[in-house]
Design an enzyme around this catalytic site. Structure first.
Site: not given
Length: 484
Positions: A217-218
């Protein structure tokens, strides 16, 4: 007649030579490989008859051998077993060895080549050889803080000293009790192993370095930002279009930012703001501009695609190949088929914290002989230089803003500048999120780089975020290091 005898003699001599060479290869060149083979029952039985060396943390045993009155002579014991199970692994008569027990089995049993004189002395005196002690880099206070912070959550914590690569904490939850596998009663060990291997929570998996890899993810935006700035083609003030939704090229898929609108409420947004507020769409656009080869190259510099020994081999993290534009854009915010270990994510932060120089991560401090002499001592070793010092300095300031004035605010420590990034990775329609934090502290003199991953949305499915669950765990781990 003489010719036939000569042929027979030559053939016999050739067979003797072949046998001699074969035995020499086995006895000299293949001895270490055979000794380490988990199927070698003789080695395992012999290791039970010797006093296996302890595994030490801060000078205190977390695994040791206790004399017993049976044919095995010694029983392997694990103190605080679940706290250290991801590190020690287990030593079992039926199931072999894992973890540090496996990686340093030769030293622990006293059969390593470096212990030849001890073996010779034992042979002359008729005594059984004693194994060496393996002292780890783990800090007990940091390990305990990580374990307590994780509680009943599933996931992992890795904490690294950036300047040396020393691993201060490695926790995988849920853990397991290695004492159940070290017992001398075969039936109970088999029952315990079958129970653990069939447990849907997979306690035998060391989530820090293996098992099923995670979507980052981020937190992968940290690597993308590093690549962008280090390439010289982008800077923190460079701007990107910032629509609330974006249809991917040659695809019907539409991506959006976490809050579903303009990230930061602006039509364009800078790279610095995109990282601080964790905007997905600008990073998708950035990935497309950077290109697959550039991103893959920087990923490899940080360790992706490589087997990293700590000394246990970590499963290589993956940056995908042969991407179309839509897939490439998804990798810009850590989706599609980017897969990582928590160790790899901690290494990214450690490299930035150490001025762009990534040190080889290790659990080994030193190996100590029974006479207390040092058999082997770990020395800091450079793994790679993935980015320049200037890039690391720039990125550090951006990550500090992410904690002080961004979406990673739950990692903040009063009076200390913390650099960090959260992540909330999607795992498919209806599937719980994977929650992340990575960062380091203090930002101006880093003592620890940390990665935290929490599975199953921390028990909240798709209703929790990395800042809500993973960041507070990381904060407690960083505080434990700073309070030493």
């Amino acid at each position: 007649m003489h010719k036939q005898l000569r042929h027979i003699s030559v053939a016999t001599l050739a067979m003797f030579l072949a046998l001699f060479v074969s035995l020499s290869v086995i006895q000299v060149f293949a001895v270490d490989e055979l000794r380490a083979d988990g199927r070698n029952v003789r080695t395992l039985f012999a290791s039970y008859s010797a006093e296996r060396g302890p595994i030490l943390v801060a000078g205190e045993p977390v695994a040791q051998s206790r004399p017993v009155d049976n044919e095995f002579r010694f029983l392997r014991e694990y103190l605080e077993p679940e706290l250290y199970s991801a590190v020690t692994g287990y030593f079992s008569l039926n199931q072999g060895t894992t973890g540090i027990e496996s990686a340093y089995n030769d030293f622990l049993t006293g059969t390593a080549n470096e212990q030849f004189l001890d073996q010779l002395s034992a042979l002359v005196t008729g005594q059984s050889p004693r194994g060496a002690a393996v002292e780890l880099t783990i800090d007990p206070a940091v390990q305990q803080a990580a374990f307590d912070a994780m509680g009943d959550l599933r996931g992992s914590v890795v904490a690294i000293e950036p300047s040396t690569g020393r691993i201060l904490a490695m926790v995988s939850t849920p853990g397991f009790d290695p004492n159940r596998l070290s017992a001398h009663r075969t039936s109970s060990v088999i029952d315990a192993y079958n129970e653990l291997i069939s447990d849907p929570l997979r306690p035998l998996n060391n989530r820090a370095i293996g098992g099923d890899l995670y979507f980052p993810g981020s937190v992968f935006k940290v690597l993308v930002t590093a690549a962008a700035i280090d390439s010289g083609e982008f800077d923190p003030d460079g701007e990107f279009p910032n629509p609330p939704r974006l249809q991917l090229p040659l695809s019907t898929n539409v991506i959006s930012n976490a809050e579903g609108g303009n990230c930061g409420g602006q039509e364009t947004v800078t790279l610095a703001t995109s990282l601080r507020l964790s905007c997905n769409i600008p990073f998708a656009e950035l990935a497309l501009e950077l290109g697959q080869d550039e991103l893959a190259g920087y990923a490899e510099r940080f360790g992706f695609g490589q087997t990293i020994a700590v000394p246990m081999n970590a499963t290589p993290s993956q940056y995908p190949e042969n991407l179309d534009d839509a897939q490439l854009m998804l990798t810009g915010f850590g989706q599609y088929d980017v897969r990582v270990t928590p160790l790899q994510i901690a290494m990214i932060s450690a490299a930035i914290a150490n001025g762009g120089e990534l040190m080889q991560p290790t659990l080994l401090d030193r190996i100590i002989a029974p006479d207390l002499s040092t058999v082997l001592e770990s020395e800091p070793e450079v793994f790679s230089q993935p980015i320049s010092r200037r890039t690391a300095t720039t990125l550090t300031r951006m990550l500090v803003d992410g904690v002080s004035d961004g979406v990673a605010f739950n990692a903040a420590i009063p009076g200390v500048e913390v650099a960090g990034k959260t992540g909330t990775a999607e795992n498919g329609a209806g599937q719980p999120f994977t929650l992340w934090f990575t960062g380091f502290a203090p930002a101006d003199n880093p003592q620890v780089a940390v990665a935290v991953v929490v599975e199953d949305g921390g028990g909240q499915g798709q209703n929790a975020f990395g800042n809500q669950v993973a960041a507070p765990i990381a904060r407690q781990v960083m505080e434990a290091v700073l309070n030493r």
